[in-house]
Design a protein around this motif. Structure first.
Motif, PDB file in Angstrom:
ATOM      1  N   SER A  11      -9.346 -53.910 -47.149  1.00  0.00           N
ATOM      2  CA  SER A  11     -10.001 -54.230 -45.679  1.00  0.00           C
ATOM      3  C   SER A  11      -9.346 -53.334 -44.586  1.00  0.00           C
ATOM      4  O   SER A  11      -9.896 -53.081 -43.623  1.00  0.00           O
ATOM      5  CB  SER A  11      -9.978 -55.430 -45.448  1.00  0.00           C
ATOM      6  OG  SER A  11     -10.818 -56.422 -46.151  1.00  0.00           O
ATOM      7  N   ASN A  12      -8.031 -53.155 -45.014  1.00  0.00           N
ATOM      8  CA  ASN A  12      -7.323 -52.316 -43.895  1.00  0.00           C
ATOM      9  C   ASN A  12      -6.730 -50.964 -44.608  1.00  0.00           C
ATOM     10  O   ASN A  12      -5.579 -50.819 -44.801  1.00  0.00           O
ATOM     11  CB  ASN A  12      -6.165 -53.073 -43.360  1.00  0.00           C
ATOM     12  CG  ASN A  12      -6.769 -54.274 -42.443  1.00  0.00           C
ATOM     13  OD1 ASN A  12      -7.281 -54.156 -41.532  1.00  0.00           O
ATOM     14  ND2 ASN A  12      -6.812 -55.313 -43.517  1.00  0.00           N
ATOM     15  N   SER A  13      -7.621 -49.983 -45.067  1.00  0.00           N
ATOM     16  CA  SER A  13      -7.340 -49.049 -45.953  1.00  0.00           C
ATOM     17  C   SER A  13      -6.267 -47.955 -45.360  1.00  0.00           C
ATOM     18  O   SER A  13      -5.606 -47.082 -46.046  1.00  0.00           O
ATOM     19  CB  SER A  13      -8.562 -48.205 -46.550  1.00  0.00           C
ATOM     20  OG  SER A  13      -9.220 -47.799 -45.320  1.00  0.00           O
ATOM     21  N   SER A  14      -6.092 -47.817 -43.926  1.00  0.00           N
ATOM     22  CA  SER A  14      -5.281 -47.060 -43.199  1.00  0.00           C
ATOM     23  C   SER A  14      -3.817 -47.685 -42.740  1.00  0.00           C
ATOM     24  O   SER A  14      -3.071 -47.073 -42.530  1.00  0.00           O
ATOM     25  CB  SER A  14      -5.925 -46.457 -42.142  1.00  0.00           C
ATOM     26  OG  SER A  14      -6.276 -47.604 -41.007  1.00  0.00           O
ATOM     27  N   GLN A  19      -1.070 -66.392 -61.121  1.00  0.00           N
ATOM     28  CA  GLN A  19      -1.775 -66.567 -59.730  1.00  0.00           C
ATOM     29  C   GLN A  19      -2.787 -65.407 -59.378  1.00  0.00           C
ATOM     30  O   GLN A  19      -3.648 -65.533 -58.565  1.00  0.00           O
ATOM     31  CB  GLN A  19      -0.931 -66.596 -58.711  1.00  0.00           C
ATOM     32  CG  GLN A  19      -0.216 -68.242 -58.894  1.00  0.00           C
ATOM     33  CD  GLN A  19      -1.240 -69.400 -58.968  1.00  0.00           C
ATOM     34  OE1 GLN A  19      -2.059 -69.326 -57.897  1.00  0.00           O
ATOM     35  NE2 GLN A  19      -0.732 -70.232 -59.758  1.00  0.00           N
ATOM     36  N   GLY A  20      -2.203 -64.219 -59.591  1.00  0.00           N
ATOM     37  CA  GLY A  20      -2.707 -63.059 -59.210  1.00  0.00           C
ATOM     38  C   GLY A  20      -2.531 -62.592 -57.738  1.00  0.00           C
ATOM     39  O   GLY A  20      -1.892 -63.057 -56.837  1.00  0.00           O
ATOM     40  N   ALA A  21      -3.100 -61.449 -57.201  1.00  0.00           N
ATOM     41  CA  ALA A  21      -2.636 -60.932 -56.064  1.00  0.00           C
ATOM     42  C   ALA A  21      -4.093 -60.570 -55.078  1.00  0.00           C
ATOM     43  O   ALA A  21      -4.308 -59.695 -54.261  1.00  0.00           O
ATOM     44  CB  ALA A  21      -1.950 -59.565 -56.281  1.00  0.00           C
ATOM     45  N   ILE A  22      -4.751 -61.788 -55.139  1.00  0.00           N
ATOM     46  CA  ILE A  22      -6.089 -61.445 -54.552  1.00  0.00           C
ATOM     47  C   ILE A  22      -5.917 -61.383 -53.228  1.00  0.00           C
ATOM     48  O   ILE A  22      -6.790 -60.467 -52.428  1.00  0.00           O
ATOM     49  CB  ILE A  22      -7.295 -62.432 -54.926  1.00  0.00           C
ATOM     50  CG1 ILE A  22      -8.546 -62.180 -54.392  1.00  0.00           C
ATOM     51  CG2 ILE A  22      -6.554 -63.843 -54.610  1.00  0.00           C
ATOM     52  CD1 ILE A  22      -9.683 -63.132 -54.932  1.00  0.00           C
ATOM     53  N   THR A  23      -5.297 -62.290 -52.490  1.00  0.00           N
ATOM     54  CA  THR A  23      -5.117 -62.009 -51.179  1.00  0.00           C
ATOM     55  C   THR A  23      -4.345 -60.706 -50.535  1.00  0.00           C
ATOM     56  O   THR A  23      -5.122 -59.893 -49.601  1.00  0.00           O
ATOM     57  CB  THR A  23      -4.044 -63.146 -50.458  1.00  0.00           C
ATOM     58  OG1 THR A  23      -4.323 -64.285 -50.792  1.00  0.00           O
ATOM     59  CG2 THR A  23      -3.904 -63.032 -48.876  1.00  0.00           C
ATOM     60  N   GLN A  58      -0.882 -51.429 -47.870  1.00  0.00           N
ATOM     61  CA  GLN A  58      -1.138 -50.733 -49.122  1.00  0.00           C
ATOM     62  C   GLN A  58      -0.045 -50.973 -49.993  1.00  0.00           C
ATOM     63  O   GLN A  58       0.101 -51.508 -51.257  1.00  0.00           O
ATOM     64  CB  GLN A  58      -1.486 -49.268 -48.997  1.00  0.00           C
ATOM     65  CG  GLN A  58      -2.512 -48.925 -47.950  1.00  0.00           C
ATOM     66  CD  GLN A  58      -3.768 -49.694 -48.324  1.00  0.00           C
ATOM     67  OE1 GLN A  58      -4.297 -49.608 -49.442  1.00  0.00           O
ATOM     68  NE2 GLN A  58      -4.321 -50.363 -47.418  1.00  0.00           N
ATOM     69  N   GLU A  59       1.370 -50.966 -49.341  1.00  0.00           N
ATOM     70  CA  GLU A  59       2.583 -51.091 -50.165  1.00  0.00           C
ATOM     71  C   GLU A  59       2.484 -52.839 -50.440  1.00  0.00           C
ATOM     72  O   GLU A  59       3.060 -52.885 -51.702  1.00  0.00           O
ATOM     73  CB  GLU A  59       3.769 -50.857 -49.155  1.00  0.00           C
ATOM     74  CG  GLU A  59       3.896 -49.319 -48.820  1.00  0.00           C
ATOM     75  CD  GLU A  59       4.765 -48.780 -50.054  1.00  0.00           C
ATOM     76  OE1 GLU A  59       5.336 -49.359 -50.828  1.00  0.00           O
ATOM     77  OE2 GLU A  59       4.866 -47.280 -49.995  1.00  0.00           O
ATOM     78  N   ARG A  60       2.271 -53.535 -49.533  1.00  0.00           N
ATOM     79  CA  ARG A  60       2.435 -54.943 -50.014  1.00  0.00           C
ATOM     80  C   ARG A  60       1.640 -55.262 -51.331  1.00  0.00           C
ATOM     81  O   ARG A  60       1.776 -56.015 -52.060  1.00  0.00           O
ATOM     82  CB  ARG A  60       2.069 -55.781 -48.944  1.00  0.00           C
ATOM     83  CG  ARG A  60       2.358 -57.360 -49.022  1.00  0.00           C
ATOM     84  CD  ARG A  60       1.669 -57.973 -47.947  1.00  0.00           C
ATOM     85  NE  ARG A  60       2.455 -57.805 -46.820  1.00  0.00           N
ATOM     86  CZ  ARG A  60       2.111 -58.119 -45.307  1.00  0.00           C
ATOM     87  NH1 ARG A  60       1.111 -58.893 -45.302  1.00  0.00           N
ATOM     88  NH2 ARG A  60       2.800 -57.593 -44.318  1.00  0.00           N
ATOM     89  N   ALA A  61       0.271 -54.670 -51.265  1.00  0.00           N
ATOM     90  CA  ALA A  61      -0.484 -55.056 -52.343  1.00  0.00           C
ATOM     91  C   ALA A  61      -0.121 -54.466 -53.350  1.00  0.00           C
ATOM     92  O   ALA A  61       0.029 -55.168 -54.716  1.00  0.00           O
ATOM     93  CB  ALA A  61      -1.927 -54.473 -52.277  1.00  0.00           C
TER      94      ALA A  61
END
Length: 324
Positions: free
Chosen positions: A68-71, A57-61, A76-79
């Protein structure tokens, strides 16, 4: 049908080999046992890999939200937590490609060794020929799934970017040990290919020919062309096709036929499409085009885009037109 290749009368030698090879029930003889067991240990993993890849499925979301929310450190952890297990799976597939290459090398050695001809080898070692076919079937299916799933490249690219920026090294110190920069570089070259498994097999077949300088190249190319001819005849002859007991055997034969054509085209000095080729390319393409279009478009594309000599001047206009 037993373990032996059924060699039937061929009324026109120019039509190529007229064989029936039992892809469904071939069993290893004592003489094949050592090589067969080595290859079987690899092939036992192939169905599981295809199943995983089909459901990838990938982790595109998660990746899109993190970019989109680099700060936002939580995103970041979730991705990262979504991507890391996927990358470890991709590492497993890459490492499997290396084991598959070794398995193919063993089969090529067994099926091309003198003093027997390729036909004699197929008669004597039908179970090994079946394993060769299974490797090709897996390879084309893997590459079809990879090409249709851009999430694979997207996930791996995000992993490399994140790792190189040292964003996650402190909080996940073991991550780099799992897929370090050296491994990531090798994986990157592998997944950058449109058809990575096919490229691996083409390279190992070419290397097999170049390293075995005392073995005539014809031993290898005749083995490949014979396999292509076997598959073509089995598919186009109602009498032979009626012997298939599984509904999947026809698609299996189609993939095997295309796979050996591509390997032949990469190994033979003038390729599979030249008039001097021992493969009946017009006949093979016709067999493909006689199938339901949706079922073979990927195989036709493999001939169009992963062969080496299709666009050579020695390729007839008719063959080029058939593949347009």
């Amino acid at each position: 049908m037993g373990n032996l290749l059924k060699v039937l009368t061929c009324t026109d030698l120019e039509q190529g080999p007229n064989f029936f090879l039992d892809f469904e029930n071939a069993q290893a003889t004592d003489a094949e046992r050592e090589t067969w067991e080595k290859v079987d240990a690899v092939l036992r993993q192939s169905d599981g890999i295809l199943s995983e890849l089909q459901n990838y499925q990938g982790a595109i979301t998660e990746i899109r939200q993190a970019i989109s929310n680099s700060s936002d450190q939580d995103l970041q952890e979730r991705a990262w937590n979504a991507v890391l297990p996927l990358v470890l799976r991709l590492k497993c597939y890459y490492e499997f490609s290396l084991r598959l290459a070794d398995a193919l090398r063993s089969l090529l050695g067994a099926l091309t060794s003198p003093p027997h001809t390729p036909t004699q080898h197929l008669e004597r070692e039908q179970a090994l020929a079946k394993q060769f076919a299974e490797i090709l079937h897996f390879t084309l299916r893997f590459d079809e799934l990879k090409m249709s799933n851009p999430a694979i490249q997207n996930d791996f690219s995000y992993y490399r970017r994140t790792l190189s920026r040292n964003k996650m090294k402190n909080s996940h110190p073991g991550a780099e040990n799992e897929v370090n920069n050296e491994m990531a570089n090798r994986m990157s070259l592998f997944y950058a290919e449109a058809t990575p498994m096919l490229k691996t097999l083409s390279d190992v077949t070419s290397k097999f020919v170049s390293e075995n300088k005392t073995l005539p190249i014809e031993n290898t190319t005749d083995c490949l062309s014979t396999m292509a001819g076997v598959c073509k005849v089995m598919l186009e002859t109602p009498e032979y096709r009626s012997r298939f007991t599984s509904e999947h055997t026809a698609s299996f034969c189609l993939r095997v036929m295309v796979g050996v054509i591509i390997l032949y085209d990469h190994v033979h000095p003038v390729g599979a499409f030249a008039r001097t080729s021992k493969i009946d390319m017009k006949g093979c393409i016709k067999v493909l085009k006689d199938q339901p279009p949706n079922s073979v478009e990927g195989l036709l594309n493999a001939l169009r885009y992963t062969t080496k000599h299709l666009n050579d001047e020695t390729t007839s206009k008719q063959i080029k037109s058939m593949l347009q």
